[in-house]
Scaffold this motif. Structure first.
Motif, PDB file in Angstrom:
ATOM      1  N   UNK A 106       0.815  -1.220   0.000  1.00 33.85           N
ATOM      2  CA  UNK A 106       0.000   0.000   0.000  1.00 33.85           C
ATOM      3  C   UNK A 106       0.849   1.271   0.000  1.00 33.85           C
ATOM      4  N   UNK A 107       1.819   1.341   0.909  1.00 34.18           N
ATOM      5  CA  UNK A 107       2.620   2.562   1.075  1.00 34.18           C
ATOM      6  C   UNK A 107       3.849   2.583   0.185  1.00 34.18           C
ATOM      7  N   UNK A 108       4.296   1.385  -0.211  1.00 32.39           N
ATOM      8  CA  UNK A 108       5.536   1.278  -0.964  1.00 32.39           C
ATOM      9  C   UNK A 108       6.641   0.767  -0.066  1.00 32.39           C
ATOM     10  N   UNK A 109       7.241  -0.369  -0.435  1.00 32.30           N
ATOM     11  CA  UNK A 109       8.354  -0.891   0.336  1.00 32.30           C
ATOM     12  C   UNK A 109       9.501   0.119   0.298  1.00 32.30           C
ATOM     13  N   UNK A 110      10.149   0.314   1.436  1.00 25.99           N
ATOM     14  CA  UNK A 110      11.237   1.269   1.594  1.00 25.99           C
ATOM     15  C   UNK A 110      10.782   2.708   1.377  1.00 25.99           C
ATOM     16  N   UNK A 111       9.500   2.964   1.642  1.00 29.01           N
ATOM     17  CA  UNK A 111       9.033   4.351   1.727  1.00 29.01           C
ATOM     18  C   UNK A 111       9.240   4.801   3.164  1.00 29.01           C
ATOM     19  N   UNK A 112       9.213   6.111   3.411  1.00 24.37           N
ATOM     20  CA  UNK A 112       9.423   6.616   4.761  1.00 24.37           C
ATOM     21  C   UNK A 112       8.340   6.094   5.706  1.00 24.37           C
ATOM     22  N   UNK A 113       7.085   6.149   5.270  1.00 26.78           N
ATOM     23  CA  UNK A 113       5.987   5.672   6.123  1.00 26.78           C
ATOM     24  C   UNK A 113       6.157   4.198   6.469  1.00 26.78           C
ATOM     25  N   UNK A 125      13.047  -8.028  -1.224  1.00 25.63           N
ATOM     26  CA  UNK A 125      14.154  -8.243  -2.167  1.00 25.63           C
ATOM     27  C   UNK A 125      13.669  -8.111  -3.603  1.00 25.63           C
ATOM     28  N   UNK A 126      12.507  -8.678  -3.900  1.00 29.73           N
ATOM     29  CA  UNK A 126      11.943  -8.560  -5.249  1.00 29.73           C
ATOM     30  C   UNK A 126      11.741  -7.096  -5.621  1.00 29.73           C
ATOM     31  N   UNK A 127      11.205  -6.328  -4.672  1.00 28.68           N
ATOM     32  CA  UNK A 127      10.915  -4.923  -4.939  1.00 28.68           C
ATOM     33  C   UNK A 127      12.190  -4.108  -5.121  1.00 28.68           C
ATOM     34  N   UNK A 128      13.183  -4.333  -4.260  1.00 29.41           N
ATOM     35  CA  UNK A 128      14.423  -3.564  -4.374  1.00 29.41           C
ATOM     36  C   UNK A 128      15.180  -3.918  -5.650  1.00 29.41           C
ATOM     37  N   UNK A 129      15.180  -5.198  -6.014  1.00 32.36           N
ATOM     38  CA  UNK A 129      15.837  -5.601  -7.265  1.00 32.36           C
ATOM     39  C   UNK A 129      15.156  -4.944  -8.459  1.00 32.36           C
ATOM     40  N   UNK A 130      13.834  -4.874  -8.417  1.00 38.14           N
ATOM     41  CA  UNK A 130      13.086  -4.240  -9.500  1.00 38.14           C
ATOM     42  C   UNK A 130      13.429  -2.754  -9.611  1.00 38.14           C
ATOM     43  N   UNK A 131      13.501  -2.093  -8.452  1.00 33.50           N
ATOM     44  CA  UNK A 131      13.809  -0.665  -8.439  1.00 33.50           C
ATOM     45  C   UNK A 131      15.227  -0.404  -8.958  1.00 33.50           C
ATOM     46  N   UNK A 132      16.168  -1.247  -8.535  1.00 31.56           N
ATOM     47  CA  UNK A 132      17.551  -1.075  -8.986  1.00 31.56           C
ATOM     48  C   UNK A 132      17.677  -1.310 -10.485  1.00 31.56           C
ATOM     49  N   UNK A 133      16.939  -2.295 -10.998  1.00 32.56           N
ATOM     50  CA  UNK A 133      16.985  -2.580 -12.432  1.00 32.56           C
ATOM     51  C   UNK A 133      16.390  -1.449 -13.262  1.00 32.56           C
ATOM     52  N   UNK A 134      15.493  -0.687 -12.649  1.00 36.43           N
ATOM     53  CA  UNK A 134      14.897   0.460 -13.347  1.00 36.43           C
ATOM     54  C   UNK A 134      15.795   1.693 -13.302  1.00 36.43           C
ATOM     55  N   UNK A 184      16.843   3.324 -10.432  1.00 39.74           N
ATOM     56  CA  UNK A 184      16.605   4.251  -9.326  1.00 39.74           C
ATOM     57  C   UNK A 184      17.925   4.553  -8.629  1.00 39.74           C
ATOM     58  N   UNK A 185      18.193   5.843  -8.417  1.00 41.34           N
ATOM     59  CA  UNK A 185      19.445   6.220  -7.788  1.00 41.34           C
ATOM     60  C   UNK A 185      19.376   6.072  -6.282  1.00 41.34           C
ATOM     61  N   UNK A 186      18.161   6.147  -5.724  1.00 39.11           N
ATOM     62  CA  UNK A 186      17.970   5.973  -4.286  1.00 39.11           C
ATOM     63  C   UNK A 186      16.815   5.001  -4.071  1.00 39.11           C
ATOM     64  N   UNK A 187      16.978   4.082  -3.121  1.00 38.30           N
ATOM     65  CA  UNK A 187      15.921   3.115  -2.860  1.00 38.30           C
ATOM     66  C   UNK A 187      14.885   3.632  -1.874  1.00 38.30           C
ATOM     67  N   UNK A 188      15.215   4.694  -1.135  1.00 35.71           N
ATOM     68  CA  UNK A 188      14.219   5.365  -0.308  1.00 35.71           C
ATOM     69  C   UNK A 188      13.239   6.045  -1.252  1.00 35.71           C
ATOM     70  N   UNK A 189      11.995   5.586  -1.236  1.00 35.54           N
ATOM     71  CA  UNK A 189      11.041   5.982  -2.268  1.00 35.54           C
ATOM     72  C   UNK A 189      10.891   7.499  -2.396  1.00 35.54           C
TER      73      UNK A 189
END
Length: 362
Positions: free
Chosen positions: A60-67, A263-272, A274-279
């Motif tokens: 809902x909020x996004x993995x590795x979001x501040x919330x 892990x799935x979400x962070x790998x996806x973000x890195x492959x896209x 993203x320079x920072x994983x903090x959403x």
């Protein structure tokens, strides 16, 4: 420091030094299980429920979001608090034997976690500094005393500094290889996790399962603090570490499932890319780059005064940056407060344990 003053998982540790640490050791033990330790059962149930709640919250909020990270760190603090409930008040023998290796392990691990807290605080402070640069750029664009090309030029320069800041954030150079404090911190957490010893057999359930709860608290702290480290690090070079945990705990499947999903979400973000994983930080960075490009284009074309279309495009880019910057800023203060609270809890735990050791061996 007295036992009464220590408000942490070991604040009343004297009560835990029971059968195994007692002056009246028994030569035999009764068969034990989690079902025979109702307070431990409750601890594991609560931890399972909290970890289970993190997964849908991440969707809902996004993995590795501040919330989401605020919710994750609240679990770390709550887990430490819940361990205190396991302290059996009826067994107060104070005797530490030389084979109580878990004491040394706890002191060593807690010292390393204090270092982790310090690095996390530095990481958050550097994001706050980045935020100041973003606010400077927005302030320049809001300044009604500057017009046209000069305003665009100053704002573009401020945004260029933002772009440079996020790239060099936390970067150190050791032996010619770039490695940030956050990456060193991640490696340390990985090492602590690899060396964790899972209590086994009868030993695990003595003292109402206190050592089992200590194990759960350590695993939770290492995993979730590790996610915060990863979120604050820009372009982490190593993949997200996966903790190998004992499978017989109630909370184990929940943690294993959560690890896999994150892990799935962070790998996806890195492959896209993203320079920072903090959403929120990634959103701000994208908005900074977008606004910088708009300003740069206007300056390259010397498009002053701006057309209605250009002015509308600029206003939209500014508003997007303002919104994303506000989202990031609002979460940093409570996140920093949680890291400070964890630091306080770990300090209190160490002082309480050292006080008990000193009294028992005097």
């Amino acid at each position: 420091m007295t036992l009464k003053e220590g408000s942490s998982i070991l604040a009343s540790l004297g009560a835990v030094l029971n059968f195994h640490f007692s002056l009246h050791r028994s030569s035999h033990t009764v068969s034990a299980s989690a079902e025979q330790c109702p307070v431990l059962h409750e601890f594991e149930t609560r931890l399972k429920e909290r970890l289970d709640a993190l997964k849908p919250a991440g969707e809902e909020k996004g993995f590795l979001s501040v919330d989401w990270l605020l919710q994750a760190m609240s679990i770390v603090l709550a887990t430490h608090a819940n361990v205190e409930v396991l302290i059996p008040e009826s067994q107060l023998s104070l005797s530490l034997s030389r084979d109580d290796k878990w004491v040394d392990e706890y002191l060593d691990d807690s010292a390393k976690l204090l270092d982790v807290c310090n690095v996390l605080k530095e990481g958050i402070s550097e994001v706050e500094h980045y935020q100041m640069l973003v606010q400077l750029a927005l302030h320049t664009l809001d300044n009604k005393e500057i017009y046209g090309e000069l305003k665009h030029s100053r704002a573009r320069n401020a945004l260029a500094e933002c772009k440079e800041a996020i790239v060099r954030k936390d970067t150190e150079y050791r032996q010619g290889f770039p490695k940030s404090k956050l990456e060193n911190c991640s490696s340390m957490l990985r090492t602590i996790g690899e060396k964790l010893v899972n209590p086994k057999g009868q030993e695990a359930y003595k003292g109402n399962g206190f050592l089992n709860a200590i194990y759960g608290a350590k695993v939770t702290t290492i995993f979730l603090c590790g996610l915060l480290v990863t979120a604050l690090a820009c372009k982490p070079k190593r993949p997200l570490a996966t903790l190998s945990v004992a499978s017989h705990y109630k909370w184990s499947p929940s943690l294993i499932s959560l690890q896999q999903r994150v892990k799935e979400e962070t790998d996806k973000r890195k492959n896209k890319g993203s320079i920072a994983l903090l959403r929120e930080l990634d959103n701000v960075d994208a908005s900074v780059r977008r606004l910088h490009d708009v300003l740069d284009q206007h300056l390259s074309e010397r498009a002053f005064p701006l057309s209605r279309k250009q002015a509308r495009e600029l206003a939209q880019a500014v508003e997007a940056l303002r919104i994303h910057s506000s989202d990031l800023e609002q979460g940093l203060t409570p996140l920093e407060a949680q890291v400070n609270e964890l630091f306080r809890v770990l300090i209190a735990s160490r002082l309480a344990l050292l006080d008990i050791i000193s009294s028992a061996r005097a």
